[in-house]
Scaffold this active site. Structure first.
Site, short mmCIF file in Angstrom:
data_model
loop_
_atom_site.label_atom_id
_atom_site.label_comp_id
_atom_site.label_asym_id
_atom_site.label_seq_id
_atom_site.Cartn_x
_atom_site.Cartn_y
_atom_site.Cartn_z
CB THR A 171 21.93 -39.57 23.75
OG1 THR A 171 21.79 -39.30 22.35
CG2 THR A 171 20.55 -39.72 24.36
CG PHE A 173 20.55 -42.75 27.79
CD1 PHE A 173 19.48 -43.43 27.23
CD2 PHE A 173 21.61 -42.40 26.98
CE1 PHE A 173 19.48 -43.78 25.89
CE2 PHE A 173 21.63 -42.74 25.63
CZ PHE A 173 20.56 -43.43 25.08
#
Length: 279
Positions: A171, A173
């Site tokens: 992911t 960020f």
């Protein structure tokens, strides 16, 4: 330094925030809008938000909020997502009948449920929140799926580690701060640009005319600026109208500034979302 995240303590956002800003104080928020509210009203110095996952794609709400709110991206971080089955101390894997987690996390652990057909996957609002729920409520036949941070935060026991199907699950960020300058221009944000910035994120809308998208993208090609991402999102309240999101591998140099000026001549609007070091 206070940093807002969406979700519970122990979430992947919590882990990302501490990895990006090791001495920060994490402020959990129930909703994404609250995260952006806190950044804009100054009750936190910054926020760390997930923007895209290699399997699930873009976090649509956060992409929309980056355009509508007065914030600026200062950094990005790629977090390897490792899912774990976590329960209260004393609970055994054989006793489980339900495993709770966010629907995206459950979907990324299909093999675990295939190998344990007696365990029911139960959607929950948050990964870390699922661990908190089963431990606080002393549920002896249930567990949550979350990162190791959640086990540390709520004193849980990891019954099975690394249950994600794809080991290349990441992911991305973003660290965002209040813009406080002129919107839609790089010059108004220059004081927020960190050293070593070599990547830029922008959003723009083109006119509904033949060739306008081609003309918009040509401003980068003409200057040998490489695009690392492009996608479109529908505009809220404007059916069948779209905003284009582009990441390109250039900082705030003369070529990039000229490209943005050129883009402003052919687009309806342009907003610089951030200029920051590539992860």
């Amino acid at each position: 330094m206070k940093v807002a995240i969406q979700g519970e303590l122990g979430s992947f956002s919590h882990e990302a925030a501490e990895r990006m800003l090791p001495r920060c104080t994490v402020v959990p928020c129930a909703r994404s809008a609250e995260v952006f509210d806190r950044v804009e009203n100054g009750t936190v110095a910054a926020a760390v938000i997930p923007i895209e996952n290699t399997l699930a794609g873009t976090v649509a709400e956060h992409a929309d909020l980056l355009v509508t709110r007065d914030v600026f991206i200062q950094a990005e971080f790629l977090l390897r997502i490792v899912h774990n089955v976590i329960a209260a101390p004393g609970v055994k894997l054989s006793a489980l009948r339900r495993v709770l987690s966010h629907p995206v996390a459950l979907d990324q652990c299909r093999d675990f449920f295939r190998l344990h057909p007696h365990i029911e996957p139960v959607p929950f609002y948050d990964t870390a929140g699922s661990v908190k729920h089963v431990i606080v409520n002393r549920q002896l036949d249930a567990a949550g799926i979350a990162g190791r941070q959640a086990a540390r935060e709520y004193s849980g026991k990891i019954l099975r580690a690394n249950v994600e199907d794809d080991k290349r699950n990441f992911t991305r960020f973003l660290l965002i701060r209040k813009s406080g300058g002129k919107k839609n221009t790089a010059s108004g944000q220059r004081r927020l640009i960190p050293r070593g910035a070599n990547k830029t994120s922008i959003a723009f809308k083109v006119k509904d005319q033949p060739g306008t998208l081609f003309k918009s993208l040509s401003v980068f090609a003409l200057r040998d600026i490489s695009l690392s991402k492009i996608e479109s999102r529908p505009m809220r309240g404007r059916p069948w109208e779209y905003v284009f999101y582009v990441d390109y591998l250039r900082g705030d140099d003369e070529a990039a500034r000229n490209a943005l000026r050129h883009l402003g001549e052919v687009a309806v609007f342009v907003k610089v979302l951030g200029i920051y070091p590539a992860a």
